[in-house]
Design a protein around this motif. Structure first.
Motif, PDB file in Angstrom:
ATOM      1  N   ALA A  34     -18.248  12.590 -29.655  1.00  0.00           N
ATOM      2  CA  ALA A  34     -19.199  13.506 -29.981  1.00  0.00           C
ATOM      3  C   ALA A  34     -20.524  12.945 -30.452  1.00  0.00           C
ATOM      4  CB  ALA A  34     -18.634  14.414 -31.210  1.00  0.00           C
ATOM      5  N   SER A  35     -21.563  13.576 -30.429  1.00  0.00           N
ATOM      6  CA  SER A  35     -22.740  12.995 -30.804  1.00  0.00           C
ATOM      7  C   SER A  35     -23.315  13.273 -32.078  1.00  0.00           C
ATOM      8  CB  SER A  35     -23.827  13.914 -29.742  1.00  0.00           C
ATOM      9  OG  SER A  35     -23.728  13.403 -28.417  1.00  0.00           O
ATOM     10  N   ARG A  36     -22.666  14.246 -32.763  1.00  0.00           N
ATOM     11  CA  ARG A  36     -23.106  14.717 -34.172  1.00  0.00           C
ATOM     12  C   ARG A  36     -21.937  14.498 -35.243  1.00  0.00           C
ATOM     13  NH1 ARG A  36     -26.593  20.204 -32.950  1.00  0.00           N
ATOM     14  NH2 ARG A  36     -28.033  19.102 -31.568  1.00  0.00           N
ATOM     15  N   CYS A  37     -21.132  13.371 -35.055  1.00  0.00           N
ATOM     16  CA  CYS A  37     -20.155  13.034 -35.932  1.00  0.00           C
ATOM     17  C   CYS A  37     -20.318  11.907 -36.749  1.00  0.00           C
ATOM     18  CB  CYS A  37     -18.994  12.925 -34.982  1.00  0.00           C
ATOM     19  SG  CYS A  37     -17.460  12.408 -35.816  1.00  0.00           S
ATOM     20  N   GLN A  42     -20.151   4.649 -33.684  1.00  0.00           N
ATOM     21  CA  GLN A  42     -19.182   4.012 -32.910  1.00  0.00           C
ATOM     22  C   GLN A  42     -19.476   3.794 -31.436  1.00  0.00           C
ATOM     23  OE1 GLN A  42     -15.093   4.731 -33.337  1.00  0.00           O
ATOM     24  NE2 GLN A  42     -15.172   4.721 -35.573  1.00  0.00           N
ATOM     25  N   TYR A  43     -20.372   4.646 -30.823  1.00  0.00           N
ATOM     26  CA  TYR A  43     -20.866   4.396 -29.546  1.00  0.00           C
ATOM     27  C   TYR A  43     -21.676   2.821 -29.376  1.00  0.00           C
ATOM     28  CZ  TYR A  43     -20.842   8.887 -27.334  1.00  0.00           C
ATOM     29  OH  TYR A  43     -20.440  10.090 -26.789  1.00  0.00           O
ATOM     30  N   ALA A  44     -22.037   2.196 -30.622  1.00  0.00           N
ATOM     31  CA  ALA A  44     -22.695   0.957 -30.589  1.00  0.00           C
ATOM     32  C   ALA A  44     -21.495  -0.151 -30.344  1.00  0.00           C
ATOM     33  CB  ALA A  44     -23.610   0.715 -31.664  1.00  0.00           C
ATOM     34  N   GLY A  45     -20.558   0.160 -30.991  1.00  0.00           N
ATOM     35  CA  GLY A  45     -19.319  -0.714 -31.003  1.00  0.00           C
ATOM     36  C   GLY A  45     -18.592  -0.730 -29.601  1.00  0.00           C
ATOM     37  N   PHE A 128     -13.359  10.373 -31.536  1.00  0.00           N
ATOM     38  CA  PHE A 128     -13.257   9.057 -31.433  1.00  0.00           C
ATOM     39  C   PHE A 128     -11.786   8.662 -31.983  1.00  0.00           C
ATOM     40  CE2 PHE A 128     -17.605   9.687 -31.784  1.00  0.00           C
ATOM     41  CZ  PHE A 128     -18.428   8.772 -31.026  1.00  0.00           C
ATOM     42  N   THR A 129     -10.849   9.239 -31.314  1.00  0.00           N
ATOM     43  CA  THR A 129      -9.443   8.641 -31.089  1.00  0.00           C
ATOM     44  C   THR A 129      -9.648   7.876 -29.978  1.00  0.00           C
ATOM     45  OG1 THR A 129      -8.584  10.809 -32.366  1.00  0.00           O
ATOM     46  CG2 THR A 129      -7.204   9.347 -30.888  1.00  0.00           C
ATOM     47  N   LYS A 130      -9.014   6.880 -30.076  1.00  0.00           N
ATOM     48  CA  LYS A 130      -8.991   5.758 -28.921  1.00  0.00           C
ATOM     49  C   LYS A 130      -7.702   5.598 -28.177  1.00  0.00           C
ATOM     50  CE  LYS A 130     -12.472   3.729 -31.812  1.00  0.00           C
ATOM     51  NZ  LYS A 130     -12.127   4.839 -32.758  1.00  0.00           N
ATOM     52  N   PHE A 131      -7.581   5.477 -27.007  1.00  0.00           N
ATOM     53  CA  PHE A 131      -6.459   5.121 -26.127  1.00  0.00           C
ATOM     54  C   PHE A 131      -6.643   3.989 -25.501  1.00  0.00           C
ATOM     55  CE2 PHE A 131      -5.836   9.375 -27.040  1.00  0.00           C
ATOM     56  CZ  PHE A 131      -4.733   9.550 -27.333  1.00  0.00           C
ATOM     57  N   LEU A 132      -6.087   2.588 -25.480  1.00  0.00           N
ATOM     58  CA  LEU A 132      -6.330   1.452 -24.715  1.00  0.00           C
ATOM     59  C   LEU A 132      -5.178   1.582 -23.678  1.00  0.00           C
ATOM     60  CD1 LEU A 132      -7.717  -1.034 -24.469  1.00  0.00           C
ATOM     61  CD2 LEU A 132      -5.927  -2.332 -26.193  1.00  0.00           C
ATOM     62  N   ILE A 133      -5.453   1.253 -22.455  1.00  0.00           N
ATOM     63  CA  ILE A 133      -4.710   1.415 -21.331  1.00  0.00           C
ATOM     64  C   ILE A 133      -4.795   0.248 -20.339  1.00  0.00           C
ATOM     65  CG2 ILE A 133      -4.398   2.821 -19.161  1.00  0.00           C
ATOM     66  CD1 ILE A 133      -4.702   4.518 -21.752  1.00  0.00           C
ATOM     67  N   ALA A 146     -11.213   6.430 -37.326  1.00  0.00           N
ATOM     68  CA  ALA A 146     -11.666   5.324 -38.295  1.00  0.00           C
ATOM     69  C   ALA A 146     -11.634   3.938 -37.600  1.00  0.00           C
ATOM     70  CB  ALA A 146     -11.208   5.687 -39.820  1.00  0.00           C
ATOM     71  N   THR A 147     -10.637   3.730 -36.909  1.00  0.00           N
ATOM     72  CA  THR A 147     -10.566   2.391 -36.497  1.00  0.00           C
ATOM     73  C   THR A 147     -11.674   1.878 -35.588  1.00  0.00           C
ATOM     74  OG1 THR A 147      -8.242   2.606 -36.168  1.00  0.00           O
ATOM     75  CG2 THR A 147      -9.185   0.771 -34.847  1.00  0.00           C
ATOM     76  N   ALA A 148     -12.883   0.982 -36.235  1.00  0.00           N
ATOM     77  CA  ALA A 148     -13.788   0.644 -35.463  1.00  0.00           C
ATOM     78  C   ALA A 148     -13.769  -0.088 -34.294  1.00  0.00           C
ATOM     79  CB  ALA A 148     -14.640  -0.564 -36.350  1.00  0.00           C
ATOM     80  N   PRO A 149     -14.278   0.038 -33.282  1.00  0.00           N
ATOM     81  CA  PRO A 149     -14.043  -0.559 -31.959  1.00  0.00           C
ATOM     82  C   PRO A 149     -13.850  -2.203 -32.001  1.00  0.00           C
ATOM     83  CG  PRO A 149     -15.895   1.117 -31.693  1.00  0.00           C
ATOM     84  CD  PRO A 149     -15.676   1.053 -33.097  1.00  0.00           C
ATOM     85  N   GLU A 150     -14.567  -2.688 -32.723  1.00  0.00           N
ATOM     86  CA  GLU A 150     -14.570  -4.183 -32.733  1.00  0.00           C
ATOM     87  C   GLU A 150     -12.960  -4.833 -33.177  1.00  0.00           C
ATOM     88  OE1 GLU A 150     -17.163  -3.019 -36.393  1.00  0.00           O
ATOM     89  OE2 GLU A 150     -16.948  -2.478 -34.215  1.00  0.00           O
ATOM     90  N   LYS A 151     -12.341  -3.780 -33.880  1.00  0.00           N
ATOM     91  CA  LYS A 151     -10.911  -4.269 -34.379  1.00  0.00           C
ATOM     92  C   LYS A 151     -10.054  -4.097 -33.164  1.00  0.00           C
ATOM     93  CE  LYS A 151     -11.807  -3.967 -38.963  1.00  0.00           C
ATOM     94  NZ  LYS A 151     -11.851  -5.276 -39.601  1.00  0.00           N
ATOM     95  N   LEU A 152     -10.476  -3.862 -32.141  1.00  0.00           N
ATOM     96  CA  LEU A 152      -9.467  -3.531 -30.617  1.00  0.00           C
ATOM     97  C   LEU A 152      -9.660  -4.754 -29.890  1.00  0.00           C
ATOM     98  CD1 LEU A 152     -10.433   0.001 -29.432  1.00  0.00           C
ATOM     99  CD2 LEU A 152      -8.713  -0.639 -31.390  1.00  0.00           C
ATOM    100  N   SER A 153     -10.524  -5.766 -30.539  1.00  0.00           N
ATOM    101  CA  SER A 153     -10.874  -6.826 -29.583  1.00  0.00           C
ATOM    102  C   SER A 153      -9.473  -7.556 -29.198  1.00  0.00           C
ATOM    103  CB  SER A 153     -11.874  -7.876 -30.270  1.00  0.00           C
ATOM    104  OG  SER A 153     -13.169  -7.264 -30.108  1.00  0.00           O
TER     105      SER A 153
END
Length: 164
Positions: A34-37, A42-45, A128-133, A146-153
């Motif tokens: 979402a653009s206004r959240c 997190q788009y940057a991450g 920004f719920t994320k699913f890794l496939i 709330a999990t920052a994208p970089e935490k998924l590395s």
């Protein structure tokens, strides 16, 4: 229900189908956005992950959703423009969808069933719920907004190291 996400199709902003089979052999990160959240930065991450791992077979797929406090009110063109101009996003921004309820997109019905959230609930709680496939199309992990994208590395690295 399909065993693999790759059996389904997404919808591009122009209305055309995007068969997820096109991503066979790749590691995917599927995110409702979402653009206004408060999590919009997190788009940057997410873009950083895209740029870091794309050449190794990784892609972020963003699915805009207006289902949480009306935080994605724009149409598909406005959303794509926002993502491009604000965050220089290069990964696919797909057509706006619903992630919960009777109108939930089949992709998110599949994801929620394959990887329930806290206490076994299948509902998406927020943007920004994320699913890794994995490369095989199976859900390898679900991550809270709330999990920052970089935490998924580390998890992404693990899946990229697996044979396709």
């Amino acid at each position: 229900m399909s065993e693999s996400l790759l059996d389904l199709s997404a919808r591009r902003p122009d209305g055309s189908a995007l068969p997820l089979a096109e991503f066979r052999g790749k590691v995917l990160l599927v995110v409702n956005t979402a653009s206004r959240c408060g999590f919009t930065p997190q788009y940057a991450g997410l873009e950083a992950l895209q740029r870091r791992y794309a050449d190794r077979g990784f892609t972020v797929l963003a699915f805009p959703c207006n289902g949480f406090a009306g935080q994605e009110p724009g149409d598909d063109a406005a959303i794509a423009n926002f993502c491009s101009t604000t965050y220089d996003v290069t990964f696919p921004i797909l057509a706006k969808i619903e992630v919960n309820g009777t109108g939930a997109d089949p992709i998110f019905r599949h994801l929620k069933h394959a990887a329930p959230g806290a206490l076994g609930t299948e509902a998406i709680k927020w943007n920004f719920t994320k699913f890794l496939i994995g490369r095989d199309g199976r859900v390898a992990g679900r991550y809270a907004p709330a999990t920052a994208p970089e935490k998924l590395s580390a998890d992404i690295e693990r899946l990229l190291a697996e044979p396709g």
